[in-house]
Motif scaffolding. Structure first.
Motif, PDB file in Angstrom:
ATOM      1  N   PRO A  18       0.830  -1.210   0.000  1.00 57.73           N
ATOM      2  CA  PRO A  18       0.000   0.000   0.000  1.00 57.73           C
ATOM      3  C   PRO A  18       0.867   1.263   0.000  1.00 57.73           C
ATOM      4  O   PRO A  18       2.059   1.227   0.313  1.00 57.73           O
ATOM      5  CB  PRO A  18      -0.790  -0.102   1.317  1.00 57.73           C
ATOM      6  N   TYR A  19       0.235   2.378  -0.314  1.00 58.79           N
ATOM      7  CA  TYR A  19       0.872   3.690  -0.222  1.00 58.79           C
ATOM      8  C   TYR A  19       1.337   3.912   1.225  1.00 58.79           C
ATOM      9  O   TYR A  19       0.665   3.534   2.178  1.00 58.79           O
ATOM     10  CB  TYR A  19      -0.150   4.763  -0.605  1.00 58.79           C
ATOM     11  N   GLY A  20       2.509   4.534   1.382  1.00 61.87           N
ATOM     12  CA  GLY A  20       2.975   4.917   2.711  1.00 61.87           C
ATOM     13  C   GLY A  20       3.657   3.820   3.498  1.00 61.87           C
ATOM     14  O   GLY A  20       3.968   4.012   4.674  1.00 61.87           O
ATOM     15  N   VAL A  21       3.917   2.672   2.872  1.00 57.83           N
ATOM     16  CA  VAL A  21       4.602   1.566   3.550  1.00 57.83           C
ATOM     17  C   VAL A  21       6.033   1.502   3.028  1.00 57.83           C
ATOM     18  O   VAL A  21       6.268   1.515   1.813  1.00 57.83           O
ATOM     19  CB  VAL A  21       3.880   0.222   3.291  1.00 57.83           C
ATOM     20  N   LEU A  22       6.993   1.443   3.946  1.00 59.91           N
ATOM     21  CA  LEU A  22       8.400   1.335   3.555  1.00 59.91           C
ATOM     22  C   LEU A  22       8.704  -0.093   3.111  1.00 59.91           C
ATOM     23  O   LEU A  22       8.210  -1.054   3.693  1.00 59.91           O
ATOM     24  CB  LEU A  22       9.314   1.698   4.736  1.00 59.91           C
ATOM     25  N   SER A  23       9.562  -0.236   2.087  1.00 57.17           N
ATOM     26  CA  SER A  23       9.929  -1.565   1.564  1.00 57.17           C
ATOM     27  C   SER A  23      11.037  -2.193   2.408  1.00 57.17           C
ATOM     28  O   SER A  23      12.091  -2.577   1.903  1.00 57.17           O
ATOM     29  CB  SER A  23      10.400  -1.451   0.108  1.00 57.17           C
ATOM     30  N   GLN A  24      10.807  -2.286   3.700  1.00 61.13           N
ATOM     31  CA  GLN A  24      11.782  -2.874   4.621  1.00 61.13           C
ATOM     32  C   GLN A  24      11.035  -3.373   5.848  1.00 61.13           C
ATOM     33  O   GLN A  24       9.875  -3.027   6.062  1.00 61.13           O
ATOM     34  CB  GLN A  24      12.820  -1.824   5.023  1.00 61.13           C
ATOM     35  N   PHE A  25      11.733  -4.211   6.629  1.00 59.28           N
ATOM     36  CA  PHE A  25      11.098  -4.765   7.836  1.00 59.28           C
ATOM     37  C   PHE A  25      11.472  -3.979   9.084  1.00 59.28           C
ATOM     38  O   PHE A  25      10.766  -4.029  10.076  1.00 59.28           O
ATOM     39  CB  PHE A  25      11.493  -6.236   7.999  1.00 59.28           C
ATOM     40  N   THR A  26      12.606  -3.264   9.050  1.00 58.04           N
ATOM     41  CA  THR A  26      13.022  -2.507  10.235  1.00 58.04           C
ATOM     42  C   THR A  26      12.303  -1.172  10.270  1.00 58.04           C
ATOM     43  O   THR A  26      12.128  -0.522   9.232  1.00 58.04           O
ATOM     44  CB  THR A  26      14.545  -2.270  10.218  1.00 58.04           C
ATOM     45  N   LYS A  27      11.907  -0.762  11.460  1.00 56.72           N
ATOM     46  CA  LYS A  27      11.176   0.500  11.625  1.00 56.72           C
ATOM     47  C   LYS A  27      12.179   1.606  11.910  1.00 56.72           C
ATOM     48  O   LYS A  27      12.974   1.500  12.834  1.00 56.72           O
ATOM     49  CB  LYS A  27      10.193   0.350  12.789  1.00 56.72           C
ATOM     50  N   ASP A  28      12.169   2.658  11.099  1.00 54.89           N
ATOM     51  CA  ASP A  28      13.079   3.779  11.392  1.00 54.89           C
ATOM     52  C   ASP A  28      12.302   5.039  11.756  1.00 54.89           C
ATOM     53  O   ASP A  28      12.861   6.097  11.933  1.00 54.89           O
ATOM     54  CB  ASP A  28      14.026   4.046  10.216  1.00 54.89           C
ATOM     55  N   SER A  29      10.971   4.892  11.837  1.00 57.67           N
ATOM     56  CA  SER A  29      10.130   6.025  12.219  1.00 57.67           C
ATOM     57  C   SER A  29       8.877   5.462  12.884  1.00 57.67           C
ATOM     58  O   SER A  29       8.294   4.498  12.400  1.00 57.67           O
ATOM     59  CB  SER A  29       9.759   6.821  10.966  1.00 57.67           C
ATOM     60  N   PRO A  30       8.478   6.035  14.013  1.00 66.40           N
ATOM     61  CA  PRO A  30       7.296   5.497  14.706  1.00 66.40           C
ATOM     62  C   PRO A  30       6.006   5.669  13.910  1.00 66.40           C
ATOM     63  O   PRO A  30       5.018   4.994  14.159  1.00 66.40           O
ATOM     64  CB  PRO A  30       7.244   6.312  16.010  1.00 66.40           C
TER      65      PRO A  30
END
Length: 199
Positions: A13-25
């Motif tokens: 979906p829109y607004g989802v980063l293509s990674q598994f690690t979270k770098d922003s809450p």
């Protein structure tokens, strides 16, 4: 020990980063949707783009598909501001200069408005500015390439959805859904990636 390889198609979906690690809450990641351990995206799709993402734990396949030399086709549906004329379409097809780089020839055509899930949040419409949809098939994946290409010919991208990677399509998936590749899809993908190069 044999590795149990996984091959997953995901409708990002829109607004989802293509990674598994979270770098922003505040930003969602793949971890919010896919609970399969140790799979990673092949290539990437920008956080503000939507559509097809292939994930696998098959490192050699990932390397083959990600290498610029490989040049497999990726198809996008692109909503742009205003209606591109024939000259703009020809420029996109033949290659445009973005930064110091000329893009490879691409397949580009006007597309009837596709039936797609609504984007959340929706794009900002300007009443006096018409929009159009393009189908663009590229064989390279430079950073934000589609957006830079349409901007270079004067038609900024409003919405961008990757609908296909080679023979793999979004068909049947809704935003946030994923599925495993079918045996036929997988065979075609492996043939494509390893053909003539020795596995």
């Amino acid at each position: 020990m044999t590795i149990d390889y996984r091959y997953i198609l995901f409708y990002k979906p829109y607004g989802v980063l293509s990674q598994f690690t979270k770098d922003s809450p505040t930003r969602s990641t793949l971890k919010d949707y896919i609970e399969v351990p140790d799979v990673y995206p092949v290539g990437r799709l920008d956080w503000d783009s939507e559509g097809l993402l292939l994930l696998t734990n098959h490192g050699q396949l990932q390397h083959r598909l990600s290498h610029p030399r490989f040049g497999h086709e990726r198809t996008y549906w692109v909503q742009v501001e205003r209606i591109p004329d024939a000259a703009a379409l020809t420029q996109l097809q033949e290659g445009v200069i973005i930064q110091d780089y000329r893009t490879r020839p691409a397949l580009v055509q006007l597309l009837p408005t596709p039936s797609l899930p609504e984007r959340d949040p929706p794009i900002r419409f300007r009443k006096n500015v018409p929009t159009a949809w393009l189908e663009m098939t590229l064989t390279e994946g430079k950073n934000r390439q589609v957006r830079r290409m349409t901007a270079a010919v004067g038609f900024p991208t409003l919405r961008l959805i990757r609908v296909a990677i080679a023979h793999l399509h979004l068909d049947g998936l809704q935003p946030g859904q994923w599925r495993d590749l079918t045996p036929r899809e997988l065979k075609l993908l492996l043939d494509l990636a390893f053909a003539g190069r020795g596995a």
